[in-house]
Design a protein around this motif. Sequence first.
Motif, PDB file in Angstrom:
ATOM      1  N   SER A 343      83.496 120.152 -10.852  1.00  0.00           N
ATOM      2  CA  SER A 343      82.580 120.484 -10.616  1.00  0.00           C
ATOM      3  C   SER A 343      82.678 119.016  -9.864  1.00  0.00           C
ATOM      4  O   SER A 343      83.261 118.071 -10.429  1.00  0.00           O
ATOM      5  CB  SER A 343      81.816 120.651 -12.008  1.00  0.00           C
ATOM      6  OG  SER A 343      80.187 120.156 -11.664  1.00  0.00           O
ATOM      7  N   ASP A 344      81.398 118.845  -9.181  1.00  0.00           N
ATOM      8  CA  ASP A 344      81.536 117.791  -8.349  1.00  0.00           C
ATOM      9  C   ASP A 344      80.690 116.572  -9.700  1.00  0.00           C
ATOM     10  O   ASP A 344      80.690 115.193  -8.955  1.00  0.00           O
ATOM     11  CB  ASP A 344      81.185 117.990  -7.587  1.00  0.00           C
ATOM     12  CG  ASP A 344      81.341 116.475  -6.294  1.00  0.00           C
ATOM     13  OD1 ASP A 344      82.148 116.200  -6.009  1.00  0.00           O
ATOM     14  OD2 ASP A 344      80.121 115.335  -6.066  1.00  0.00           O
ATOM     15  N   ALA A 345      80.204 117.098 -10.396  1.00  0.00           N
ATOM     16  CA  ALA A 345      79.306 116.966 -11.623  1.00  0.00           C
ATOM     17  C   ALA A 345      80.074 116.024 -12.394  1.00  0.00           C
ATOM     18  O   ALA A 345      80.109 117.105 -13.195  1.00  0.00           O
ATOM     19  CB  ALA A 345      77.835 116.962 -11.481  1.00  0.00           C
ATOM     20  N   PRO A 346      80.042 115.339 -12.706  1.00  0.00           N
ATOM     21  CA  PRO A 346      81.441 115.175 -14.332  1.00  0.00           C
ATOM     22  C   PRO A 346      80.015 115.319 -15.358  1.00  0.00           C
ATOM     23  O   PRO A 346      81.096 115.551 -16.244  1.00  0.00           O
ATOM     24  CB  PRO A 346      80.612 113.527 -14.085  1.00  0.00           C
ATOM     25  CG  PRO A 346      80.759 112.787 -12.717  1.00  0.00           C
ATOM     26  CD  PRO A 346      80.076 114.115 -12.335  1.00  0.00           C
ATOM     27  N   ASN A 604      78.844 120.852  -5.396  1.00  0.00           N
ATOM     28  CA  ASN A 604      78.890 121.819  -6.815  1.00  0.00           C
ATOM     29  C   ASN A 604      79.815 122.892  -6.438  1.00  0.00           C
ATOM     30  O   ASN A 604      80.495 123.635  -6.849  1.00  0.00           O
ATOM     31  CB  ASN A 604      78.377 121.376  -7.915  1.00  0.00           C
ATOM     32  CG  ASN A 604      78.828 121.235  -9.261  1.00  0.00           C
ATOM     33  OD1 ASN A 604      79.397 120.401  -8.810  1.00  0.00           O
ATOM     34  ND2 ASN A 604      78.107 122.514  -9.516  1.00  0.00           N
ATOM     35  N   ILE A 605      78.895 123.910  -5.816  1.00  0.00           N
ATOM     36  CA  ILE A 605      79.642 125.273  -5.248  1.00  0.00           C
ATOM     37  C   ILE A 605      80.642 125.306  -4.519  1.00  0.00           C
ATOM     38  O   ILE A 605      81.615 125.832  -5.390  1.00  0.00           O
ATOM     39  CB  ILE A 605      77.837 125.906  -5.011  1.00  0.00           C
ATOM     40  CG1 ILE A 605      77.138 126.051  -5.809  1.00  0.00           C
ATOM     41  CG2 ILE A 605      78.727 127.031  -4.237  1.00  0.00           C
ATOM     42  CD1 ILE A 605      76.047 127.186  -5.030  1.00  0.00           C
ATOM     43  N   ILE A 606      80.705 124.314  -3.681  1.00  0.00           N
ATOM     44  CA  ILE A 606      82.504 124.382  -3.417  1.00  0.00           C
ATOM     45  C   ILE A 606      83.168 124.390  -4.264  1.00  0.00           C
ATOM     46  O   ILE A 606      84.337 124.536  -4.440  1.00  0.00           O
ATOM     47  CB  ILE A 606      82.179 123.420  -1.819  1.00  0.00           C
ATOM     48  CG1 ILE A 606      80.918 123.586  -0.761  1.00  0.00           C
ATOM     49  CG2 ILE A 606      83.777 123.248  -1.229  1.00  0.00           C
ATOM     50  CD1 ILE A 606      80.842 121.984   0.183  1.00  0.00           C
ATOM     51  N   GLY A 607      83.468 122.886  -5.644  1.00  0.00           N
ATOM     52  CA  GLY A 607      84.225 122.622  -5.909  1.00  0.00           C
ATOM     53  C   GLY A 607      84.785 124.011  -6.514  1.00  0.00           C
ATOM     54  O   GLY A 607      85.700 124.043  -7.160  1.00  0.00           O
ATOM     55  N   MET A 608      82.862 124.525  -7.430  1.00  0.00           N
ATOM     56  CA  MET A 608      83.298 125.369  -8.720  1.00  0.00           C
ATOM     57  C   MET A 608      84.345 126.773  -8.153  1.00  0.00           C
ATOM     58  O   MET A 608      84.719 127.793  -8.957  1.00  0.00           O
ATOM     59  CB  MET A 608      81.649 126.233  -9.315  1.00  0.00           C
ATOM     60  CG  MET A 608      81.043 124.624 -10.027  1.00  0.00           C
ATOM     61  SD  MET A 608      82.655 124.491 -11.442  1.00  0.00           S
ATOM     62  CE  MET A 608      83.192 125.641 -12.187  1.00  0.00           C
ATOM     63  N   SER A 661      72.863 123.279 -11.763  1.00  0.00           N
ATOM     64  CA  SER A 661      74.078 124.155 -13.003  1.00  0.00           C
ATOM     65  C   SER A 661      74.215 125.910 -12.741  1.00  0.00           C
ATOM     66  O   SER A 661      75.040 125.991 -12.987  1.00  0.00           O
ATOM     67  CB  SER A 661      73.015 124.413 -14.588  1.00  0.00           C
ATOM     68  OG  SER A 661      71.691 124.736 -13.893  1.00  0.00           O
ATOM     69  N   LEU A 662      73.562 126.062 -11.954  1.00  0.00           N
ATOM     70  CA  LEU A 662      74.052 127.782 -11.785  1.00  0.00           C
ATOM     71  C   LEU A 662      75.138 127.738 -11.236  1.00  0.00           C
ATOM     72  O   LEU A 662      75.653 129.342 -11.172  1.00  0.00           O
ATOM     73  CB  LEU A 662      72.883 128.411 -11.495  1.00  0.00           C
ATOM     74  CG  LEU A 662      70.966 128.787 -12.384  1.00  0.00           C
ATOM     75  CD1 LEU A 662      70.305 129.496 -11.810  1.00  0.00           C
ATOM     76  CD2 LEU A 662      71.508 128.787 -13.396  1.00  0.00           C
ATOM     77  N   SER A 663      74.974 127.168 -10.664  1.00  0.00           N
ATOM     78  CA  SER A 663      76.383 126.862  -9.508  1.00  0.00           C
ATOM     79  C   SER A 663      77.605 127.138 -10.317  1.00  0.00           C
ATOM     80  O   SER A 663      78.772 127.165  -9.787  1.00  0.00           O
ATOM     81  CB  SER A 663      76.376 125.545  -8.946  1.00  0.00           C
ATOM     82  OG  SER A 663      76.251 124.687  -9.291  1.00  0.00           O
TER      83      SER A 663
END
Length: 778
Positions: A343-346, A604-608, A661-663
């Motif tokens: 995730s891109d969000a810590p 975030n979607i790309i990372g997840m 969050s759903l990503s």
Amino acid sequence: MSEPTPVIRYAQWITRHPWLVMLTAILMITGAGSGIRHLVFKTDYRIFFSSDNPQLLAFEALGAMYTKNDNVMFVLAPKDGNAFSEETLEAVKTLTEKAWQTPYSIRVDSLANFQNTEAEGDDLLIRSLIDEEIELSDDNRKKIKRIALSEPMLLNRLVSDRAHVTGINVTVQLPGKKSTEVPEIATFARNLAAEIEAQYPQIDIYLSGVVFMNNAFSEATRSDIKKLVLISFILMLITLGLMIRGFSGTFATLLVIISSIVTAIGLGSYLGFPITAPSAATPTIVLTIAIANCVHILVTMLHEMRMGREKKAAIVESLRINMQPVFLASLTTTLGFLSMNFSDAPPFQHLGNMVAIGVVASFFLSVTFLPAMMSVLPVRVRPVVNDDSHLMHRVGDFVVKQRQKLILGMTILVIVLVASIPRNEMNDVFVHYFDETMQFRKDADFMTENLTGLYIISYSLDSGEPGGISNPEYLREVSAFADWYREQPETIHVNSITDIMKRLNKNMHGDEQSWYKLPDKRNLAAQYLLLYEMSLPYGLDLNNQINVEKSATRFTATLQTLSTNDLLALNKRANDWLEKNTPHISNKEGSGVSIMFADIGKRNIIGMLTGTALALIGISFILIIALRSVKIGLLSLIPNLVPAAMGFGLWGLLVGEVGLSLSIVAGMTLGIVVDDTVHFLSKYLRARREKGLDAEEAVRYAFRSVGMALLTTSVVLVVGFMVLSLSSFELNAGMGLLTAIIITFALLADFLLLPPVLMLFDKKKTSKQSAINKSGYA
């Protein structure tokens, strides 16, 4: 007699030395839990962005060049609807003066201290709009109102176009050294608002701004910890009591849950993971997953005791049967949550890591502390000869007899829901992260509807040369950009240095309205600006709009509350306009908190996607190796992948928007939904390999053996994540609801899709037909 397996010897050792096992576990839990003293709560919205996030870097650079725009906005709403009544203006003066005492404040802007400029003969008169020497007579109040409603710097920023509300904006410079800075400011502002409301009872005050958004993250975090964890414990105890029907099992499970949570938070604190609004869900998620491990071991143990085994023998048999599936389930769940590190969000990384720690802890406790505790606690069961009337016998018979219809029906359902996935669009409204029960959301909505917005895009428009902001061509391009922005339906207010330049030009020409335009010579613009700056009082200078070299100015657009897609679309239109129409301006990228949150979801979607793909590959290899069958391992992918696809499809039909969050849900739930599959397949393969049953009878055996445990754990998981949906923080609420939906589909897939698929593709006959008529556990 065959030699006992290592698992049996281990289980027997546990039952012979329960006090030693429990003492060791308690010491380890105490050591891990001691890290809680290092626990830190983070309230800054910047925690959602990694240190190398390009939008955060641009935003920080903008703040370093000018001043940060962290602020508290006091919105004064007089009950008579007149922001220019004598009493309201007195309240504005009083609040403006006292607002300077706000901790870490560096600037206060209001109608009272707005630096109005007027021509007085050949001189330029600069003074506060509501000057201390001016009596608030009817004529003077009318003049103040006329100036305020015609001044672009004030209209729809500090006074509404209907003149029914007014605002006081306090800019703060947070040192970032203490976690108490934001709550300290929020507490002071609330006390000050209450004081003014008591002194001027005809005025209601609403509080908004970036500081209160920060504080809302903190309040949502603490609210979730206080409210949701308590609700979770109560519901879990009720559920366990109904399912296990015994004090000892419920009490032992409760201790495992508490210990797992303490270990997760304690070790997480040692590793430097702060508690934020997303990671505040850690206790609820760990609680839910820890129960699942315990239930499998307890249900098997109680079943064995009902069938006549002595308690310690039943514990040994339960560990023999469940050790591998519980280990695999915990391993795959851990991998699923560790995938959140992509995730891109810590905060979601912290959530994934702390839950992963809690899952590992719950596994070790469920195969050490739990059986040791159960071996010393009294356990009463009602002996039975057989359980042929058991619900799961009937479910197993139904699935075997109706397998063709089930495959067809489930396939149709899967296709319909998967086809609905494209109905989802990546969209978010970051103000709506907080539901309408939170005061911040109420006040922010009031401010946006009545005065100004919380969504801001800022630009540092660079002229490319020192002193270049006085260049008439540069000023014309900035002014044209301001005009363009004001024409956009999303815009509430535009703050541009060109409005000051136009006013100064008019003032220097006897306040003739025809001169309300930009100066056409560079030296005039520079002189006007110098004269104006030298006359401004301390704290109200132009450092928040002009850089030191006077080569760039800050341009700010305040917007309506927008969705991610609408905001990014507006930002793109603005960037395209700048590229086509401003050859004298460089550095044309917009920045701001709203842009940062708009972009984080897509990043975030790309990372997840990467994280989920890697977790899927890892989990697939683990299952193939552990189940010792490539075919069964590959077949297991069906019930592991289908639930998330079905869940997102149903979400597309019901909601249609996927936010930040759903990503992360697909990766997070991947490990959880594998649990049921692992337990079902382990019992199925035990029946095929050890008992020699054919596929149909092996399916019946799996339902009898583990069906009730799977139903119990799924109910517990759904209830646990549904509790998260009660969160006042939408990121947690949406995540909890979608996860509960996916776990429900996982149970359906494991009960109604996996068994028919196994019977269709695993038709190989076995030679041990003598075992077909046996019942019970292997």
